[in-house]
Motif scaffolding. Structure first.
Motif, mmCIF file in Angstrom:
data_model
loop_
_atom_site.group_PDB
_atom_site.id
_atom_site.type_symbol
_atom_site.label_atom_id
_atom_site.label_comp_id
_atom_site.label_asym_id
_atom_site.label_seq_id
_atom_site.Cartn_x
_atom_site.Cartn_y
_atom_site.Cartn_z
ATOM 1 N N PRO A 1 0.805 -1.238 0.000
ATOM 2 C CA PRO A 1 0.000 0.000 0.000
ATOM 3 C C PRO A 1 0.830 1.276 0.000
ATOM 4 O O PRO A 1 0.457 2.247 -0.678
ATOM 5 C CB PRO A 1 -0.821 -0.126 1.290
ATOM 6 N N GLU A 2 1.936 1.304 0.750
ATOM 7 C CA GLU A 2 2.703 2.546 0.827
ATOM 8 C C GLU A 2 3.342 2.903 -0.514
ATOM 9 O O GLU A 2 3.479 4.086 -0.858
ATOM 10 C CB GLU A 2 3.784 2.448 1.917
ATOM 11 N N CYS B 1 2.009 2.007 -3.499
ATOM 12 C CA CYS B 1 0.875 2.442 -4.316
ATOM 13 C C CYS B 1 0.533 3.901 -4.033
ATOM 14 O O CYS B 1 0.227 4.672 -4.954
ATOM 15 C CB CYS B 1 -0.343 1.567 -4.047
ATOM 16 N N SER C 1 -4.129 -4.532 -7.139
ATOM 17 C CA SER C 1 -3.555 -4.544 -5.796
ATOM 18 C C SER C 1 -3.818 -3.267 -5.002
ATOM 19 O O SER C 1 -3.567 -3.220 -3.799
ATOM 20 C CB SER C 1 -2.035 -4.773 -5.883
ATOM 21 N N ILE C 2 -4.340 -2.225 -5.638
ATOM 22 C CA ILE C 2 -4.511 -0.966 -4.901
ATOM 23 C C ILE C 2 -5.665 -1.091 -3.908
ATOM 24 O O ILE C 2 -6.651 -1.766 -4.147
ATOM 25 C CB ILE C 2 -4.717 0.226 -5.850
ATOM 26 N N ASP C 3 -5.518 -0.413 -2.779
ATOM 27 C CA ASP C 3 -6.535 -0.507 -1.733
ATOM 28 C C ASP C 3 -7.589 0.590 -1.897
ATOM 29 O O ASP C 3 -7.522 1.435 -2.798
ATOM 30 C CB ASP C 3 -5.892 -0.458 -0.344
ATOM 31 N N VAL D 1 -6.423 4.352 -1.999
ATOM 32 C CA VAL D 1 -5.819 4.768 -3.269
ATOM 33 C C VAL D 1 -6.887 4.850 -4.354
ATOM 34 O O VAL D 1 -6.881 5.771 -5.188
ATOM 35 C CB VAL D 1 -4.689 3.803 -3.665
#
Length: 508
Positions: A262-263, A265, A285-287, A290
Motif C-alpha cells: 500500500p505505501e 501504491c 492490488s490498490i486498496d 488509493v
C-alpha cells in the motif's frame, strides 16, 4: 493481390477439386486463406506447403503437417515450427542449430526441450541475436549462467525470462555479484559516446530510437531494469525503490505490478505522469484509499482505467461512469456483482448506474424489461442487445429513442428479419446500423440490398450468405477489392461461377 482468388480460397463452399486447382496457382496471399480452411485434406496441406513456404509455417503451427511432411533442409521455418510445437524430429534441432541463416537459429532458440548439445550451441552462438532470443526462453539454470554474459542485450533477455531465479533477477537490478557488461548493440555498431538520432535516415540501421552508449551501455542497462521490473519473478524488495526513479518508463513498469504494498501504491498515486497513475489505477492490488484518491484524479485515462479495475467499489464506479467515458463494455466489477447488487444498480436513480448494469447479458427478465423501458436513452442503448427481448420491445425502443439506439437494437441476436428490414428504412438512416445488419445472421435479401448502398457496410453485406446468388456474382467485379473478395468468399456463390474464376489446366 488477386482479391477474387483470395476470397475464393476462404469460401467454405468451395468444392475440393477447385481447392486443388487453387493450390496449383496460389501465391502468398491466396495460400494464407487456403491454409486456414477447415476442410483442407492432408494431401492438399502437403501440396500447399511445398508450393508456398509461408503456408508451410502456418500449417505446421496449426498441426496440419507432421514430421514426415517437412524437409528441414528446404523448409527450415516449418521444421522449427514443428519443433516449437513438440511435433518435430529432435535431430532437426542439431541441423538447424548449425544453419548459416541467423533467423533460423534465432527461431530455433525459442523452442522448448532442446537436446543438451543444442542448448550449448545456442548459448554460445556467434550472433548475439541468437543468444539473446535463447536467453529469453531457456531454463532456470541456463538463464542464471547467461546473466553473466558479456553482452548487455543477452542480460536484458535474462531479465525478461520468468524462469530466471529471483536472486539472479535481483542481481541484474543491483549489479551485485555480476561482472560488468562489456558490449551492447550500440557499441557493437558505433564508437562511444554515441546517441542514436531519433530522425536517423539510414535504411540499414536497426538501432532503437534514442539508443545510446557512452561506454557504460546505458540504454541497454535501462532496458535490463525495465525487463526485470516487468518480470513477476523479480523479488518485490528489489523493485520498490523505483517508485521515485527519474525514468518514467521504470516507474510505469512498477505501477503495473500486482504485488505492490500500500505505501508504494500511495507514492505512485501522486506520480507526475498521468500514464503511470493510469496503470496504477488498473492495478488490482490498490486498496480502497488509493482507489478513492484516484477517482478524483484529473486525468481522464486514470479514471477510465480505474473503472476497469475489478475491485473498484460500486459507489465509486457509478460516479466514474457519470464523469468519464468508460466505453460500451461490461466492466469487471459489474460482471462480478451479486444478484442483490444487480437489483440495486437497476433501481438506482442514477442513470449511469443503470447503464452499467444494463451491459450484463444474464439479467433476470423483470430487470431486463424494466431497463428496456428506461426513459434514459443511454440505458436503453446498453440493454438493447440483451437476448430475449421480443420484437415489440425492440421496436418500442426505436420509436422512443430513434437514431440513438438503432445500431444497438440491430445488434440484438433475436432481432427478426422483419425488424432488420424496418431498421434499414429508418429516416434519418444510421450508417453504423447498416454495418451491424450486414453481419446479422437474420438479415434478409431486402435488408442486405439496402446495406449494399452504404459504402462501409457494402463489403460486409457482400459476404452474407442470404444475399441472392446473382447479386453475389455481380459483386465479383466491384471496383472495391474488399467487396469483390467478400463476394468470392460468399458460400452462396454458385459452384459454376467459382469454377469460371479459376485458371484452367492446373492440378496436382
Amino acid at each position: 493481390m488477386n482479391h477474387v482468388l483470395c476470397g475464393l480460397a476462404a469460401n467454405p463452399a468451395l468444392p475440393s477439386e477447385l481447392v486443388d486447382r487453387l493450390i496449383a496457382v496460389a501465391d502468398d496471399g491466396i495460400a494464407l486463406d487456403l491454409a486456414g480452411r477447415a476442410d483442407l485434406s492432408r494431401a492438399q496441406a502437403v501440396a500447399l506447403a511445398s508450393r508456398v513456404e509461408e503456408s508451410a509455417l502456418q500449417l505446421a503451427y496449426e498441426g496440419r503437417l507432421t514430421a514426415a511432411d517437412v524437409d528441414p533442409a528446404t523448409q527450415p521455418r516449418a521444421a522449427v515450427a514443428l519443433l516449437e510445437e513438440g511435433a518435430g524430429n529432435p535431430e532437426w534441432a542439431r541441423l538447424l542449430a548449425a544453419d548459416p541463416v541467423v533467423e533460423h537459429r534465432e527461431k530455433l532458440a525459442s523452442c522448448p526441450g532442446l537436446p543438451p548439445d543444442v542448448v550449448e550451441m545456442l548459448a554460445t552462438d556467434s550472433d548475439v541475436r541468437v543468444v539473446a532470443e535463447f536467453a529469453l526462453w531457456t531454463t532456470r539454470d541456463v538463464a542464471a549462467r547467461l546473466a553473466r554474459h558479456p553482452h548487455a542485450e543477452v542480460r536484458r533477455s535474462v531479465a525478461a525470462n520468468e524462469a530466471t531465479p529471483p536472486t539472479v533477477l535481483a542481481a541484474l537490478i543491483s549489479g551485485e555479484g555480476l561482472p560488468p557488461a562489456q558490449r551492447c548493440l550500440v557499441c557493437d555498431r558505433e564508437d562511444p559516446p554515441f546517441v542514436h538520432d531519433p530522425h536517423c535516415s539510414r535504411l540499414d540501421c536497426d538501432l532503437l530510437l534514442g539508443a545510446s552508449c557512452d561506454g557504460s551501455h546505458e540504454s541497454t542497462v535501462h532496458n535490463v531494469l525495465h525487463a526485470a521490473l516487468q518480470n513477476p519473478a523479480t523479488p518485490l524488495e528489489a523493485v520498490v525503490g523505483f517508485a521515485d526513479h527519474p525514468s518514467i518508463l521504470l516507474r510505469w513498469a512498477l505501477a503495473a505490478r500486482p504485488d505492490l504494498p500500500p505505501e508504494v501504491c500511495a507514492r505512485i498515486a501522486v506520480d507526475p505522469a498521468p500514464g503511470v497513475r493510469a496503470d496504477l489505477a488498473a492495478n488490482p492490488s490498490i486498496d480502497d484509499a488509493v482507489i478513492r484518491a484516484l477517482a478524483d484524479d484529473a486525468g481522464h485515462d486514470v479514471r477510465r482505467q480505474l473503472a476497469h479495475n475489478p475491485h473498484v467499489p460500486l459507489d465509486v464506479l457509478t460516479r466514474l461512469a457519470g464523469m468519464t467515458k468508460v466505453g460500451s463494455t461490461l466492466l469487471p466489477r459489474i460482471a462480478s456483482a451479486s444478484p442483490s447488487e444487480v437489483r440495486e444498480l437497476a433501481q438506482s436513480p442514477n442513470p449511469a448506474a443503470r447503464m452499467l448494469v444494463a451491459q450484463r447479458r444474464d439479467l433476470p427478465a423483470g430487470i431486463r424489461d424494466a431497463l428496456a423501458a428506461d426513459p434514459d436513452a443511454k440505458v436503453v442503448k446498453s440493454v438493447a442487445p440483451h437476448p430475449g427481448l421480443p420484437e415489440s420491445q425492440l421496436r418500442a425502443m426505436v420509436d422512443r429513442h430513434g437514431v440513438r439506439v438503432i445500431a444497438k437494437v440491430a445488434a440484438n441476436p433475436d432481432a427478426t428479419p422483419a425488424l432488420l428490414e424496418y431498421l434499414t428504412r429508418h429516416e434519418p438512416p444510421v450508417q453504423k446500423a447498416f454495418r451491424v445488419i450486414a453481419r446479422h445472421p437474420n438479415a434478409t435479401a431486402p435488408a442486405l440490398l439496402a446495406c449494399l448502398a452504404d459504402h462501409q457496410a457494402r463489403p460486409i453485406a457482400a459476404g452474407h450468405p442470404a444475399l441472392p446468388p446473382l447479386v453475389v456474382a455481380e459483386l465479383l467485379t466491384d471496383p472495391n477489392g474488399q467487396v469483390a473478395e467478400a463476394a468470392a468468399a460468399n458460400p452462396s456463390l454458385p459452384p459454376a461461377v467459382m469454377a469460371d474464376l479459376l485458371p484452367q489446366g492446373f492440378s496436382f
